[in-house]
Design an enzyme around this catalytic site. Sequence first.
Site, short mmCIF file in Angstrom:
data_model
loop_
_atom_site.label_atom_id
_atom_site.label_comp_id
_atom_site.label_asym_id
_atom_site.label_seq_id
_atom_site.Cartn_x
_atom_site.Cartn_y
_atom_site.Cartn_z
N SER A 129 0.80 -1.16 -0.06
CA SER A 129 0.00 0.07 -0.06
C SER A 129 0.79 1.08 -0.10
O SER A 129 1.66 1.43 -0.85
CB SER A 129 -0.91 -0.15 1.29
OG SER A 129 -1.91 0.91 1.16
N ARG A 141 -11.85 5.58 10.29
CA ARG A 141 -11.20 4.15 10.37
C ARG A 141 -12.41 3.41 9.69
O ARG A 141 -11.91 2.43 9.02
CB ARG A 141 -10.81 3.99 11.76
CG ARG A 141 -10.18 2.51 11.93
CD ARG A 141 -9.04 2.42 11.19
NE ARG A 141 -8.41 1.22 11.17
CZ ARG A 141 -7.48 0.77 10.58
NH1 ARG A 141 -6.95 1.51 9.49
NH2 ARG A 141 -6.80 -0.43 10.65
N ASP A 170 -9.02 -6.84 -4.16
CA ASP A 170 -8.43 -5.46 -4.06
C ASP A 170 -9.11 -4.47 -4.87
O ASP A 170 -8.43 -4.25 -5.72
CB ASP A 170 -6.81 -5.48 -3.75
CG ASP A 170 -6.46 -4.03 -2.83
OD1 ASP A 170 -7.26 -3.20 -2.80
OD2 ASP A 170 -5.31 -3.94 -2.90
N HIS A 223 -8.06 -5.18 0.18
CA HIS A 223 -6.82 -4.59 0.25
C HIS A 223 -5.87 -5.36 1.61
O HIS A 223 -4.67 -5.24 1.43
CB HIS A 223 -6.84 -3.07 0.51
CG HIS A 223 -5.56 -2.47 0.50
ND1 HIS A 223 -4.75 -2.56 -0.23
CD2 HIS A 223 -5.32 -1.45 1.37
CE1 HIS A 223 -3.70 -1.88 -0.40
NE2 HIS A 223 -4.03 -1.11 0.93
N ASP A 224 -6.87 -5.84 2.34
CA ASP A 224 -6.10 -6.20 3.79
C ASP A 224 -5.45 -7.47 3.54
O ASP A 224 -4.50 -8.11 4.29
CB ASP A 224 -7.14 -6.65 4.80
CG ASP A 224 -7.28 -5.44 5.64
OD1 ASP A 224 -6.79 -4.54 5.57
OD2 ASP A 224 -8.39 -5.66 6.48
#
Lengths: 198, 385
Positions: free
Chosen positions: B156, B226, B321, B354-355
């Site tokens: 990232s 968040r 992602d 994405h994680d």
Amino acid sequence: MRPDLELVANLIQTDARVLDLGCGDGELLHNLQQHKSVIGYGLDKDAENIGLCLAKGVNVIEQDLDEGLGNFQDDSFDMVIMTETIQSVHNPLLLLQEMLRVGRECVVTFPNFGHWRCRLHLAASGKMPVSAHLPHRWYDTPNIHLCTFNDFEALCAHLNMLILQRRVVNRHHNERSLINLAPNLFGSYGFYHLGRTT
Amino acid sequence: MSTHTSDNVGVVTPSVFHYPEPFVLQNGGALEGFDLVYETYGNLNATASNAVLICHALSGHHHAAGYHDSADTKPGWWDSCIGPGKAMDTDKLFIVSVNNLGGCHGSTGPESIDPSTQEPFGPDFPQVVVKDWVASQMLLAEHLQIERFLAVIGGSLGGMQALQWSIDFPERVENAVLIATAAKLTAQNIAFNEIARQAITSDPEYRAGRYRLEDTNPDHGLMLARMIGHVTYLSDDGMASRFGRELKSGDIDKDQDVEFQVESYLHHQGRSFTQRFDANTYLLMTRALDYFDPARETDGDLVAALNHAKARFLVMSFTSDWRFSPERSKEIVDALIAAGKDVAAAVIESEHGHDSFLLPIPRYTSALQAYLNHALSRATEQWNH
């Protein structure tokens, strides 16, 4: 190295820029990087193959050939190689044209569907040929665009491509006199070195 | 929980690198010196040829692997990939992990004291960009007597730093590993960052960034920021299989207050984030993400920007992602090919969005391991010649 890859390797000049379509475990590129210091990339879509290439330090790009070569610029390679892969792509015509767009020359190898065993199998049993060099059944084969040497050469003529060299071998990758007599009948694998006409 | 099993680096103690000289930033501002907090795992070999730099992402920090004490239950954020026998093998590599400037985990940042006012910088901390981080990491490398990194690795925003390293210090990076990253953010990606920033700055407790002085914190805004981020780091399929429509409490049919599992999860993630992250740092880090575009120096031509890079590259992305999609990685790969650089690229099947880059996905970790093993043996060969 696989005998057909040996044939390909012999054609590559030192320091050449090489693109290998369907590069498998990266054997050819690895060999060429070590012995001819080529700048090469290999395309493949198989996860296991990509892992094997990474372990060899081969520049492997995960890319499906059916998506084309649009990300490669014209004339960016001295040689574009595709060994035993053309029969499994969706659009062989387009891909051949693309190969000679991004590369000055190319090498294509594929199994010959005109081999006498295939012909005999179809004639005698009335079923799609299954043989040592084409082991799949019609419904589970990745080989969706099989052709004979004559078919392939007709396409090359249609696309105005120059056949710089043709080598025909049996399934042990030997060149025998019988093959030279009637390649489309006795040759198992064809090896075509192609160039542009202009 | 044992913190000394053989598959992790055990208890680690952070170090501080103090740089006493003025440090000029890309935006024209300057710091009168700075501290960088960092951790190291493994041992530097005699030729200093096995050093790897880990660059962290938006909410990351220096604590990438192992535990901070024997009672610690949560390992560092990239423990799935760093440790003995893992993808980044601490039996073979010397790994340096740093908290970036502007961070809130010990390196100089908005919570630090501004020497000119003797108060926390707060919103006045100068905007730092990826290039500044790379420059400061380079000073740390010199301090550690690492002339050349075997690899600079990041996911990232961390991948952006690895890419910038290859451009700014071509002689000092042997391999750049770019994971789930982009050469620049898309408008959609910037939009998500801006919503997160608005959530923070519109919280009445934000107090124009001087919440520390007024002994408060924009908890609600930071939590919202968040939560938004989290949704974009997961995928539709991933959330469906993880939470589905399961209820945490209540009953829809009985007209009760209902909390879905996914709501509960997001609330928890948001709340715990406010305990460990500074709002001003969040604003600063998201802007650094937005501003990153190394091709701006070459009129938008990424191929030209990469022209002087000497590293070999490994570029990896994940199918689900959508925040840093495989297409963004492909742009980097295509530019590297056009620039004639050594590059390998893999697109890893994963439903975790994405994680994914933080998770122990077998194909991902084994690809990284295979690549690094080869990189290390190549470097060793070169040293022996």
